[in-house]
Scaffold this motif. Structure first.
Motif, short mmCIF file in Angstrom:
data_model
loop_
_atom_site.label_atom_id
_atom_site.label_comp_id
_atom_site.label_asym_id
_atom_site.label_seq_id
_atom_site.Cartn_x
_atom_site.Cartn_y
_atom_site.Cartn_z
N SER A 1 0.83 -1.20 0.00
CA SER A 1 0.00 0.00 0.00
C SER A 1 0.87 1.26 0.00
O SER A 1 0.53 2.25 -0.65
CB SER A 1 -0.94 0.00 1.21
N THR A 2 2.00 1.22 0.69
CA THR A 2 2.92 2.36 0.70
C THR A 2 3.54 2.53 -0.67
O THR A 2 3.66 3.66 -1.17
CB THR A 2 4.01 2.16 1.76
N VAL B 1 3.96 5.55 -5.79
CA VAL B 1 3.85 5.57 -7.25
C VAL B 1 2.75 6.55 -7.68
O VAL B 1 2.91 7.31 -8.63
CB VAL B 1 3.57 4.15 -7.79
N GLY B 2 1.64 6.54 -6.97
CA GLY B 2 0.55 7.47 -7.29
C GLY B 2 0.96 8.92 -7.12
O GLY B 2 0.62 9.77 -7.94
N CYS B 3 1.72 9.20 -6.06
CA CYS B 3 2.21 10.58 -5.86
C CYS B 3 3.16 10.98 -6.98
O CYS B 3 3.11 12.11 -7.47
CB CYS B 3 2.91 10.70 -4.51
#
Length: 60
Positions: free
Chosen positions: A4-5, A10-12
């Motif tokens: 999840s981290t 990656v999303g950021c």
């Protein structure tokens, strides 16, 4: 590192990369090709990631 981290990081990265591409295309896009604006952002991002990684994982 938890999955999840990793997903959050990656999303950021995608968010900031996309925003910087948009800004770069808006500022320098009309004078040069869109591909060059994307190249500038990608190379700058890779350099920044390298600096951050070197700072985080420096054993000295």
């Amino acid at each position: 590192m938890k999955k999840s981290t990793e997903l959050l990081l990656v999303g950021c990265g995608c968010f900031f990369g996309g925003a910087l591409r948009y800004v770069c295309e808006t500022l320098i896009g009309p004078s040069v090709s869109e591909a060059f604006a994307i190249l500038v952002v990608n190379v700058s991002g890779c350099f920044l990631i390298g600096l951050i990684s070197a700072g985080l994982f420096n054993d000295a």
